[in-house]
Design an enzyme around this catalytic site. Structure first.
Site, PDB file in Angstrom:
ATOM      1  CG  ASN A  53      -2.322  -0.889   0.649  1.00 37.78           C
ATOM      2  OD1 ASN A  53      -2.974  -0.778   0.100  1.00 37.78           O
ATOM      3  ND2 ASN A  53      -2.669  -1.770   2.043  1.00 37.78           N
ATOM      4  CB  CYS A 113      -6.410  -6.046  -2.271  1.00 38.86           C
ATOM      5  SG  CYS A 113      -6.604  -5.461  -0.443  1.00 38.86           S
ATOM      6  CG  HIS A 114      -6.329  -9.464   1.256  1.00 43.19           C
ATOM      7  ND1 HIS A 114      -4.618  -9.802   2.027  1.00 43.19           N
ATOM      8  CD2 HIS A 114      -6.080  -8.717   2.552  1.00 43.19           C
ATOM      9  CE1 HIS A 114      -4.775  -9.464   2.870  1.00 43.19           C
ATOM     10  NE2 HIS A 114      -6.137  -8.725   3.140  1.00 43.19           N
ATOM     11  CG  HIS A 173      -8.536  -0.883   0.744  1.00 51.65           C
ATOM     12  ND1 HIS A 173      -7.540   0.211   1.555  1.00 51.65           N
ATOM     13  CD2 HIS A 173      -7.221  -2.392   0.314  1.00 51.65           C
ATOM     14  CE1 HIS A 173      -6.528  -0.889   1.209  1.00 51.65           C
ATOM     15  NE2 HIS A 173      -6.701  -2.183   0.934  1.00 51.65           N
ATOM     16  CE1 TYR A 231      -8.668   4.102   2.611  1.00 51.16           C
ATOM     17  CE2 TYR A 231     -10.430   2.555   2.237  1.00 51.16           C
ATOM     18  CZ  TYR A 231      -9.409   3.547   2.562  1.00 51.16           C
ATOM     19  OH  TYR A 231      -8.384   2.096   2.930  1.00 51.16           O
TER      20      TYR A 231
END
Length: 488
Positions: free
Chosen positions: A149, A170-171, A201, A258
């Site tokens: 990241n 990414c997971h 994300h 975010y």
């Protein structure tokens, strides 16, 4: 098969071990070479000893090397995997601590928001060094798999400026799908078919089918609100689901930072988070978790080494994308996943230069993305706010333009909801000065930033945040682990 995989930042011991065992679950990969590299000789030797023990216990012909000479590790590599944390926990602590002085309360701070943007400034020059080495000494057309990241910024820089074949991994999508399958009562996540698309994300489950039956918003809301655990831990995600009509991949804590709505008022933050685990919204939660994990590993290393003597169990192969991508590329066994790539028509209502996360298929011809996806308007609008910040952040990191960096931070949704322009300008000066050792592109700007700080009148405060916890000692961690074991 015989080829070489280089892992940069291999001192991330737990994650490197997971990648290693996942890849060796592919029968054809038993004879490949892993080249580990890291800036920490100490961490390298620890992870090499663990991987050597795995190789020995499983009687494998796999070769493992370790060196602090990154270029040597990359020589002849077909695949390069990055899981670096530039600046380590020292710089990361400033990503959380300094914004708190200006009222910005972050849970993770490694993707956008003030901390994530500065993290990108530290990472991008190093990512471009990786790309140069890959072009110079790796196999021709080597593939760069970035796990580090801020995912979108790092991948954006590697593709646009590093000129290397790059995919970001990414997971979050997998974990979100597991949650949805659980609340809907599925026996296995495999029963759930879904399309998830957006940016890393901020990816959205825009189509859901359980055993072929379409799942709508109302059914999903009811299922989450009825769940005894997620109804408490994912309050913010459930609220977003109600308002947007689709579920977000990202954790409650990450998602909260975010958006400009849930963490801007200290007295409102605790309403939306849950303190049962760091990932649900705790102030500086990931920093605390990372610090405890490092301390725990250092202390309990002999037990980790002993555990490495167990046989590899293919049934426990994780859902991290890396091993599945490599298997598809090398064996032509098709793999479907969600990957971070340059948009180029994948999502119709996001900018073409953005890094998007969306479904794709992998075989011997490469990663092939499903194109022409259109996001719901609210999802696209939320993604756009972050994309604009990411683009400015990448360009600031490349150019060393501190004014552009300040504008990027100013346009961050949460920062803009909390701080004034004067506060942002001073905060960025303070962060650049504090992290100067990892920001060579801003060396020319540091003296002026120091001078401005010496005469600034912007007031700050010493604030731990709305929901901060102290780092637990090894003794406390042992006691908690023993209590959980006894209860279980």
């Amino acid at each position: 098969m015989s080829f070489k995989i280089a892992i940069i930042g291999a001192g991330s011991v737990g994650f490197t071990k997971k990648l290693f065992t996942d890849i060796l679950c592919v029968p054809e990969f038993k004879g490949i070479e892993f080249a580990l590299t890291d800036v920490s000789e100490h961490n390298l030797q620890m992870i090499k000893a663990i991987l050597d023990r795995i190789v020995e216990a499983n009687k494998l012909p796999t070769k493992v090397t370790a060196t602090t000479d990154r270029r040597k590790a990359l020589e002849g590599a077909r695949y390069v995997i990055s899981c670096v944390r530039v600046g380590g926990l020292e710089a990361y602590a400033d990503d959380i601590r300094i914004p708190l002085k200006y009222g910005i309360d972050q849970c993770v701070g490694d993707t956008i928001c003030a901390g994530g943007i500065l993290y990108g400034q530290r990472n991008i020059p190093v990512i471009l060094d990786f790309c140069k080495d890959i072009r110079d000494v790796a196999e021709t057309d080597a593939k760069f798999l970035n796990y580090a990241n801020p995912m979108a910024m790092n991948t954006w820089a590697a593709i646009e400026y590093g000129k290397v074949d790059t995919v970001g991994l990414c997971h979050g999508v997998q974990h979100g799908a597991e949650q949805i399958a659980e609340v809907l009562g599925a026996k296995s996540p495999r029963e759930l078919d879904y399309v998830c698309s957006g940016i890393n994300h901020q990816t959205w489950f825009i189509e859901l089918r359980l055993n072929g039956r379409e799942i709508g918003k109302d059914e999903l809301v009811a299922a989450f609100e009825a769940h005894p655990v997620y109804s408490r831990q994912e309050k913010l995600r459930i609220d977003v689901l109600k308002r947007f009509g689709v579920y977000s991949t990202e954790s409650n804590g990450h998602l909260s930072e975010y958006l400009p709505w849930y963490r801007k008022r200290p007295d409102e933050i605790t309403r939306w988070i849950d303190m049962s685990d760091w990932i649900h919204g705790e102030t500086g939660g990931y920093l605390r978790y990372s610090t405890e994990t490092r301390n725990w590993f250092e202390t309990e290393y002999p037990q980790f080494l002993e555990a490495a003597s167990k046989p590899i169990d293919p049934s426990k192969r994780s859902n991290e994308h890396a091993s599945h991508i490599l298997e598809a590329l090398e064996t032509n066994r098709v793999y479907r996943g969600h990957f971070n790539v340059k948009n180029d028509g994948v999502i119709t209502n996001l900018p073409q230069d953005a890094i998007v996360e969306s479904p794709g298929f992998v075989d011997r011809f490469g990663i092939n993305m499903a194109a022409g996806i259109t996001l719901p308007e609210a999802c696209a609008a939320t993604c756009m706010s972050s994309i604009n910040v990411q683009r400015m952040s990448v360009h600031a990191a490349i150019s060393g333009d501190i004014d552009l960096l300040k504008l990027a931070v100013l346009h961050d949704p949460l920062v803009g909801a909390v701080s004034t322009p004067e506060e942002v300008w001073q905060m960025v000066d303070e962060m650049v000065v504090a992290q100067a050792a990892w920001l060579p592109q801003f060396a020319h700007a540091v003296p002026a930033a120091k001078e401005r700080l010496s005469r600034s009148r912007v007031k700050t405060r010493e604030w731990a945040g709305a929901a901060r916890r102290s780092v637990r000692s090894i003794e406390e961690l042992r006691a908690e682990k023993a209590a959980l074991k006894q209860a279980g």
